[in-house]
Design a protein around this motif. Sequence first.
Motif, PDB file in Angstrom:
ATOM      1  N   GLN A 193       3.539  31.198 -33.115  1.00  0.00           N
ATOM      2  CA  GLN A 193       2.557  31.577 -34.132  1.00  0.00           C
ATOM      3  C   GLN A 193       1.895  30.293 -34.584  1.00  0.00           C
ATOM      4  O   GLN A 193       2.563  29.344 -35.001  1.00  0.00           O
ATOM      5  CB  GLN A 193       3.226  32.275 -35.312  1.00  0.00           C
ATOM      6  N   THR A 194       0.563  30.254 -34.509  1.00  0.00           N
ATOM      7  CA  THR A 194      -0.137  28.999 -34.748  1.00  0.00           C
ATOM      8  C   THR A 194      -1.126  29.116 -35.908  1.00  0.00           C
ATOM      9  O   THR A 194      -1.487  30.209 -36.336  1.00  0.00           O
ATOM     10  CB  THR A 194      -0.900  28.558 -33.482  1.00  0.00           C
ATOM     11  N   GLU A 195      -1.547  27.973 -36.390  1.00  0.00           N
ATOM     12  CA  GLU A 195      -2.447  27.909 -37.532  1.00  0.00           C
ATOM     13  C   GLU A 195      -3.858  28.352 -37.168  1.00  0.00           C
ATOM     14  O   GLU A 195      -4.494  29.105 -37.914  1.00  0.00           O
ATOM     15  CB  GLU A 195      -2.481  26.469 -38.067  1.00  0.00           C
ATOM     16  N   HIS A 196      -4.366  27.903 -36.027  1.00  0.00           N
ATOM     17  CA  HIS A 196      -5.766  28.143 -35.690  1.00  0.00           C
ATOM     18  C   HIS A 196      -5.992  28.902 -34.383  1.00  0.00           C
ATOM     19  O   HIS A 196      -7.131  29.213 -34.047  1.00  0.00           O
ATOM     20  CB  HIS A 196      -6.530  26.810 -35.593  1.00  0.00           C
ATOM     21  N   PHE A 197      -4.924  29.201 -33.647  1.00  0.00           N
ATOM     22  CA  PHE A 197      -5.102  29.797 -32.322  1.00  0.00           C
ATOM     23  C   PHE A 197      -4.393  31.142 -32.174  1.00  0.00           C
ATOM     24  O   PHE A 197      -4.259  31.648 -31.063  1.00  0.00           O
ATOM     25  CB  PHE A 197      -4.616  28.821 -31.242  1.00  0.00           C
ATOM     26  N   GLY A 198      -3.944  31.708 -33.283  1.00  0.00           N
ATOM     27  CA  GLY A 198      -3.279  33.000 -33.223  1.00  0.00           C
ATOM     28  C   GLY A 198      -1.912  32.911 -32.575  1.00  0.00           C
ATOM     29  O   GLY A 198      -1.216  31.899 -32.654  1.00  0.00           O
ATOM     30  N   ILE A 199      -1.514  34.001 -31.893  1.00  0.00           N
ATOM     31  CA  ILE A 199      -0.231  34.038 -31.193  1.00  0.00           C
ATOM     32  C   ILE A 199      -0.432  33.539 -29.776  1.00  0.00           C
ATOM     33  O   ILE A 199      -1.281  34.041 -29.036  1.00  0.00           O
ATOM     34  CB  ILE A 199       0.346  35.471 -31.168  1.00  0.00           C
ATOM     35  N   ASN A 234     -10.461  30.877 -28.306  1.00  0.00           N
ATOM     36  CA  ASN A 234      -9.003  30.953 -28.250  1.00  0.00           C
ATOM     37  C   ASN A 234      -8.508  31.529 -26.939  1.00  0.00           C
ATOM     38  O   ASN A 234      -7.395  31.235 -26.503  1.00  0.00           O
ATOM     39  CB  ASN A 234      -8.472  31.796 -29.416  1.00  0.00           C
ATOM     40  N   LYS A 235      -9.318  32.356 -26.290  1.00  0.00           N
ATOM     41  CA  LYS A 235      -8.905  32.976 -25.040  1.00  0.00           C
ATOM     42  C   LYS A 235      -8.531  31.928 -24.005  1.00  0.00           C
ATOM     43  O   LYS A 235      -7.525  32.052 -23.290  1.00  0.00           O
ATOM     44  CB  LYS A 235     -10.032  33.861 -24.495  1.00  0.00           C
ATOM     45  N   LYS A 285      -5.219  30.288 -24.897  1.00  0.00           N
ATOM     46  CA  LYS A 285      -4.114  31.219 -24.620  1.00  0.00           C
ATOM     47  C   LYS A 285      -3.811  31.278 -23.125  1.00  0.00           C
ATOM     48  O   LYS A 285      -2.648  31.243 -22.706  1.00  0.00           O
ATOM     49  CB  LYS A 285      -4.465  32.616 -25.138  1.00  0.00           C
TER      50      LYS A 285
END
Length: 437
Positions: A241-247, A290-291, A294
């Motif tokens: 779980q990240t601050e700026h990049f979601g899960i 973010n994609k 990820k």
Amino acid sequence: MNYKETCEYLYNATPMFERIGASGYKAGLDNTLALDKHFGHPHKKFLTIHVAGTNGKGSCSHTLSAILQMCGYRVGLYTSPHLVDFSERIRINGQPIPEDYVVNFVSQEKPVIESIQPSFFEITTAMAFKYFAEMNVDIAVIEVGLGGRLDCTNIITPILSVITNIGMDHTQFLGSTLEQIAFEKAGIIKTGVPVVIGETTPETRTVFETVATETHAPITFAEDKPEVLNSHPSTKGFTYQTEHFGILEGELAGYYQTKNTNTVLCAVRQLERLGFMHPVNCDPESACQNKEVKEGFKDVCELTGLQGRWQMVCEKPKTICDTGHNLPGWEYLSKQLDAVVCHQMHILFGMVDDKDIEGVMALLPKDATYYFTKASSKRSVSENILKLYAQQLGLQGESYPSVSNAYDAIKKCVKNDDFVFIGGSSYVVADFLKNCI
């Protein structure tokens, strides 16, 4: 010469630290600068990211490369050592340098090699820079070989420098204190170039702050701005779980990867500010994609060819290999091994002679069965010496003259609900991947 003969020439005609130790290490940039001039300064023809550190620099380099690839860049990646084949060291978008390029390079440049007499790493670095320039990479992620200040990769002026952490390793070259080692690695910090520091101690932080101030380099301490809020093991690796990049689903499964992930994400934030984290041909004013981040984390091994980081090579019995090879690395590995639930643990183990053997072996699980061995490197410690250390620590096991012999012994007695670990040295893992699977 064919490819095999060419590689043997490189290994044997140029001093190679991985094989022979201290006599294969050449500090200083004279040879590198001479080679760079000869080849027309190829490193100036593409952008670079420079990655140093005691541990984690390989994982961070590969992950940054994977993310940049997903953004559509043509990405060079230069890392060391290789595990199975020389070509692993030099990649573009995950593809190893072609064998015929290596053969032609050495054939054409043999007079220069024999005139300058560079080390193996010096000539390999020159080959990588020339290849990247000729193949028109957009950007290359360059992993430091050893140290930083006097490492032959340090002729580059990157757009971003990354230093993962500082530990007591290679003290015969880099110094006997954390401050001295930090100073050597801080040598990659360049004037005005942003630098991300993954982990610090009070001793090393002061060094980094001083060098960054002197060079006017914007400095980010990843531990001060944590991107990873929490993490837990998943079926394949780790979920973050990240601050700026979601899960994020990370493919790499070692406990130590949480620290590496935080460092990488802080580096990505810096690359965002430099305008490099938007997919090619997309609106540069758009938000970070973010994609691509990820996908880079999820498929880093497939995208870059990374091996040997808590790598599962067999499911039944579960068999893991890991290139962790020094005391700081084993402080993480020992905790991960302690958490393994199995009927019986089998550990195939070897080390090289410039590591803290007693310190590492003191961290090994007490209730495992050991198969002490040596890799095919002149730096390998005798399997019989390792067994003597083990007996003093109350570890039970036998010694075997090669990694293949040790693994054959494991196969004769292992059950499907057992657990097998191969490690202690990158060269043990290399021999295992080359000869046992």
